[in-house]
Write a protein that holds these residues in place. Structure first.
Motif, PDB file in Angstrom:
ATOM      1  N   TYR A  93     -83.939  37.519  47.258  1.00 47.09           N
ATOM      2  CA  TYR A  93     -84.040  36.289  48.049  1.00 47.09           C
ATOM      3  C   TYR A  93     -83.082  35.229  47.492  1.00 47.09           C
ATOM      4  CZ  TYR A  93     -85.952  32.062  50.118  1.00 47.09           C
ATOM      5  OH  TYR A  93     -86.083  30.870  50.777  1.00 47.09           O
ATOM      6  N   GLN A  94     -83.064  35.060  46.188  1.00 49.03           N
ATOM      7  CA  GLN A  94     -82.213  34.050  45.560  1.00 49.03           C
ATOM      8  C   GLN A  94     -80.724  34.384  45.677  1.00 49.03           C
ATOM      9  OE1 GLN A  94     -83.692  33.446  41.592  1.00 49.03           O
ATOM     10  NE2 GLN A  94     -85.504  32.377  42.308  1.00 49.03           N
ATOM     11  N   LEU A  95     -80.401  35.663  45.736  1.00 44.37           N
ATOM     12  CA  LEU A  95     -78.998  36.060  45.906  1.00 44.37           C
ATOM     13  C   LEU A  95     -78.453  35.655  47.270  1.00 44.37           C
ATOM     14  CD1 LEU A  95     -79.063  39.591  44.243  1.00 44.37           C
ATOM     15  CD2 LEU A  95     -77.863  37.556  43.382  1.00 44.37           C
ATOM     16  N   SER A  96     -79.332  35.312  48.184  1.00 45.86           N
ATOM     17  CA  SER A  96     -78.933  34.847  49.515  1.00 45.86           C
ATOM     18  C   SER A  96     -78.946  33.324  49.631  1.00 45.86           C
ATOM     19  CB  SER A  96     -79.865  35.434  50.579  1.00 45.86           C
ATOM     20  OG  SER A  96     -79.774  36.816  50.601  1.00 45.86           O
ATOM     21  N   SER A  97     -79.251  32.648  48.550  1.00 50.12           N
ATOM     22  CA  SER A  97     -79.379  31.196  48.569  1.00 50.12           C
ATOM     23  C   SER A  97     -78.055  30.514  48.917  1.00 50.12           C
ATOM     24  CB  SER A  97     -79.849  30.713  47.190  1.00 50.12           C
ATOM     25  OG  SER A  97     -79.870  29.300  47.151  1.00 50.12           O
ATOM     26  N   ARG A  98     -78.158  29.371  49.538  1.00 45.76           N
ATOM     27  CA  ARG A  98     -76.968  28.559  49.803  1.00 45.76           C
ATOM     28  C   ARG A  98     -76.579  27.752  48.558  1.00 45.76           C
ATOM     29  NH1 ARG A  98     -75.644  29.153  54.914  1.00 45.76           N
ATOM     30  NH2 ARG A  98     -77.165  29.173  56.601  1.00 45.76           N
ATOM     31  N   ASP A  99     -77.500  27.632  47.638  1.00 53.54           N
ATOM     32  CA  ASP A  99     -77.267  26.917  46.384  1.00 53.54           C
ATOM     33  C   ASP A  99     -76.526  27.846  45.419  1.00 53.54           C
ATOM     34  OD1 ASP A  99     -77.540  25.948  43.700  1.00 53.54           O
ATOM     35  OD2 ASP A  99     -79.227  24.703  44.335  1.00 53.54           O
ATOM     36  N   LYS A 100     -75.283  27.502  45.118  1.00 50.65           N
ATOM     37  CA  LYS A 100     -74.449  28.374  44.277  1.00 50.65           C
ATOM     38  C   LYS A 100     -75.031  28.568  42.884  1.00 50.65           C
ATOM     39  CE  LYS A 100     -70.126  27.722  46.647  1.00 50.65           C
ATOM     40  NZ  LYS A 100     -68.705  27.719  46.531  1.00 50.65           N
ATOM     41  N   ASN A 101     -75.693  27.557  42.345  1.00 47.72           N
ATOM     42  CA  ASN A 101     -76.294  27.686  41.016  1.00 47.72           C
ATOM     43  C   ASN A 101     -77.452  28.676  41.026  1.00 47.72           C
ATOM     44  OD1 ASN A 101     -74.532  25.845  39.775  1.00 47.72           O
ATOM     45  ND2 ASN A 101     -75.790  24.115  40.412  1.00 47.72           N
ATOM     46  N   VAL A 102     -78.280  28.592  42.048  1.00 50.27           N
ATOM     47  CA  VAL A 102     -79.399  29.520  42.178  1.00 50.27           C
ATOM     48  C   VAL A 102     -78.857  30.942  42.318  1.00 50.27           C
ATOM     49  CG1 VAL A 102     -81.274  30.260  43.715  1.00 50.27           C
ATOM     50  CG2 VAL A 102     -81.004  27.838  43.141  1.00 50.27           C
ATOM     51  N   LYS A 103     -77.850  31.095  43.170  1.00 54.46           N
ATOM     52  CA  LYS A 103     -77.256  32.405  43.405  1.00 54.46           C
ATOM     53  C   LYS A 103     -76.640  32.960  42.120  1.00 54.46           C
ATOM     54  CE  LYS A 103     -74.980  32.785  47.246  1.00 54.46           C
ATOM     55  NZ  LYS A 103     -73.951  32.833  48.291  1.00 54.46           N
ATOM     56  N   HIS A 104     -75.950  32.113  41.383  1.00 54.87           N
ATOM     57  CA  HIS A 104     -75.305  32.542  40.142  1.00 54.87           C
ATOM     58  C   HIS A 104     -76.342  32.996  39.109  1.00 54.87           C
ATOM     59  CE1 HIS A 104     -72.391  32.795  36.937  1.00 54.87           C
ATOM     60  NE2 HIS A 104     -73.160  32.019  36.186  1.00 54.87           N
ATOM     61  N   GLU A 105     -77.387  32.211  38.935  1.00 52.15           N
ATOM     62  CA  GLU A 105     -78.439  32.577  37.982  1.00 52.15           C
ATOM     63  C   GLU A 105     -79.131  33.877  38.396  1.00 52.15           C
ATOM     64  OE1 GLU A 105     -79.099  31.238  34.982  1.00 52.15           O
ATOM     65  OE2 GLU A 105     -77.345  30.000  35.365  1.00 52.15           O
ATOM     66  N   ALA A 106     -79.343  34.036  39.696  1.00 61.04           N
ATOM     67  CA  ALA A 106     -79.965  35.264  40.193  1.00 61.04           C
ATOM     68  C   ALA A 106     -79.054  36.458  39.934  1.00 61.04           C
ATOM     69  CB  ALA A 106     -80.273  35.134  41.686  1.00 61.04           C
ATOM     70  N   TRP A 107     -77.744  36.263  40.098  1.00 54.59           N
ATOM     71  CA  TRP A 107     -76.820  37.365  39.824  1.00 54.59           C
ATOM     72  C   TRP A 107     -76.845  37.749  38.345  1.00 54.59           C
ATOM     73  CZ3 TRP A 107     -74.927  41.467  41.703  1.00 54.59           C
ATOM     74  CH2 TRP A 107     -74.014  42.199  40.952  1.00 54.59           C
ATOM     75  N   LEU A 108     -76.865  36.774  37.460  1.00 51.84           N
ATOM     76  CA  LEU A 108     -76.902  37.080  36.025  1.00 51.84           C
ATOM     77  C   LEU A 108     -78.132  37.924  35.686  1.00 51.84           C
ATOM     78  CD1 LEU A 108     -75.739  33.694  34.469  1.00 51.84           C
ATOM     79  CD2 LEU A 108     -74.401  35.795  34.772  1.00 51.84           C
ATOM     80  N   GLU A 109     -79.258  37.566  36.274  1.00 50.23           N
ATOM     81  CA  GLU A 109     -80.496  38.333  36.052  1.00 50.23           C
ATOM     82  C   GLU A 109     -80.390  39.729  36.678  1.00 50.23           C
ATOM     83  OE1 GLU A 109     -83.904  38.911  34.164  1.00 50.23           O
ATOM     84  OE2 GLU A 109     -82.764  37.045  34.039  1.00 50.23           O
ATOM     85  N   THR A 110     -79.827  39.793  37.863  1.00 54.86           N
ATOM     86  CA  THR A 110     -79.641  41.063  38.556  1.00 54.86           C
ATOM     87  C   THR A 110     -78.727  41.988  37.757  1.00 54.86           C
ATOM     88  OG1 THR A 110     -79.949  39.974  40.690  1.00 54.86           O
ATOM     89  CG2 THR A 110     -78.847  42.113  40.720  1.00 54.86           C
ATOM     90  N   GLU A 111     -77.676  41.418  37.226  1.00 54.44           N
ATOM     91  CA  GLU A 111     -76.728  42.205  36.437  1.00 54.44           C
ATOM     92  C   GLU A 111     -77.399  42.798  35.192  1.00 54.44           C
ATOM     93  OE1 GLU A 111     -72.082  41.855  35.033  1.00 54.44           O
ATOM     94  OE2 GLU A 111     -73.193  40.018  35.434  1.00 54.44           O
ATOM     95  N   LYS A 112     -78.289  42.029  34.573  1.00 54.15           N
ATOM     96  CA  LYS A 112     -79.045  42.547  33.418  1.00 54.15           C
ATOM     97  C   LYS A 112     -79.886  43.749  33.816  1.00 54.15           C
ATOM     98  CE  LYS A 112     -79.552  38.125  31.056  1.00 54.15           C
ATOM     99  NZ  LYS A 112     -80.517  37.070  30.710  1.00 54.15           N
ATOM    100  N   ILE A 113     -80.529  43.645  34.965  1.00 56.44           N
ATOM    101  CA  ILE A 113     -81.378  44.736  35.453  1.00 56.44           C
ATOM    102  C   ILE A 113     -80.537  45.982  35.735  1.00 56.44           C
ATOM    103  CG2 ILE A 113     -82.870  45.483  37.359  1.00 56.44           C
ATOM    104  CD1 ILE A 113     -83.826  42.512  37.487  1.00 56.44           C
ATOM    105  N   ILE A 114     -79.392  45.782  36.360  1.00 56.58           N
ATOM    106  CA  ILE A 114     -78.497  46.912  36.651  1.00 56.58           C
ATOM    107  C   ILE A 114     -77.997  47.530  35.344  1.00 56.58           C
ATOM    108  CG2 ILE A 114     -76.249  47.546  37.625  1.00 56.58           C
ATOM    109  CD1 ILE A 114     -76.841  45.350  39.803  1.00 56.58           C
ATOM    110  N   ASN A 115     -77.577  46.680  34.419  1.00 57.25           N
ATOM    111  CA  ASN A 115     -77.073  47.183  33.135  1.00 57.25           C
ATOM    112  C   ASN A 115     -78.146  47.928  32.341  1.00 57.25           C
ATOM    113  OD1 ASN A 115     -74.364  46.379  33.328  1.00 57.25           O
ATOM    114  ND2 ASN A 115     -74.854  44.316  32.629  1.00 57.25           N
ATOM    115  N   SER A 116     -79.401  47.615  32.608  1.00 59.28           N
ATOM    116  CA  SER A 116     -80.481  48.314  31.911  1.00 59.28           C
ATOM    117  C   SER A 116     -80.780  49.668  32.554  1.00 59.28           C
ATOM    118  CB  SER A 116     -81.740  47.449  31.849  1.00 59.28           C
ATOM    119  OG  SER A 116     -82.348  47.376  33.122  1.00 59.28           O
ATOM    120  N   GLY A 117     -80.071  49.992  33.637  1.00 61.54           N
ATOM    121  CA  GLY A 117     -80.194  51.325  34.220  1.00 61.54           C
ATOM    122  C   GLY A 117     -80.671  51.399  35.653  1.00 61.54           C
ATOM    123  N   ASN A 118     -80.917  50.281  36.310  1.00 62.05           N
ATOM    124  CA  ASN A 118     -81.375  50.307  37.701  1.00 62.05           C
ATOM    125  C   ASN A 118     -80.162  50.408  38.635  1.00 62.05           C
ATOM    126  OD1 ASN A 118     -82.449  49.876  40.254  1.00 62.05           O
ATOM    127  ND2 ASN A 118     -83.969  48.406  39.528  1.00 62.05           N
TER     128      ASN A 118
END
Length: 135
Positions: A8-33
């Motif tokens: 949901y946050q990756l679709s935000s119009r707020d670039k800061n929210v989107k950026h923070e969500a991407w950083l968290e998403t990237e951690k999850i992907i890097n952990s093997g998802n």
């Protein structure tokens, strides 16, 4: 944070929210998802989609080629994107890293989209990419 909340946050119009969500998403992907990464390759928000495609080469040794090929139409959309920044970054950063998966004839047909954005500071960078398609 739940993956659904991140999506949901990756679709935000707020670039800061989107950026923070991407950083968290990237951690999850890097952990093997890697399924999350595969899902994001066709994400509706093209900025997030670009980030996913840009991250993909790091995991190509663990993702089957057919899984990438199934999602190539989503990459081709970005190579023709109306957002010039997304289009430039996709041609310049992503395409060279996954060139082996793409149909060269298809790229030749859409080469004009590369040439259209090969201007200003991007001219030298993208001219080489645009030329390589013809080889």
């Amino acid at each position: 944070m739940e993956i659904q909340d991140l999506i949901y946050q990756l679709s935000s119009r707020d670039k800061n929210v989107k950026h923070e969500a991407w950083l968290e998403t990237e951690k999850i992907i890097n952990s093997g998802n890697l399924q999350l990464l595969l899902n994001l390759l066709c994400f509706t928000d093209h900025g997030t989609r670009y980030r996913a495609w840009n991250l993909l080469p790091k995991f190509l040794d663990r993702i089957k080629a057919n899984k990438v090929r199934e999602r190539l139409p989503c990459l081709l959309e970005m190579l023709k994107d109306e957002d010039i920044n997304v289009r430039r970054l996709t041609w310049y950063n992503v395409l060279p890293q996954i060139f082996q998966f793409l149909d060269k004839e298809e790229l030749k047909r859409i080469r004009k989209y590369c040439e259209e954005v090969a201007s200003d500071d991007w001219k030298e960078l993208l001219d080489e990419t645009c030329r390589e398609i013809e080889l």
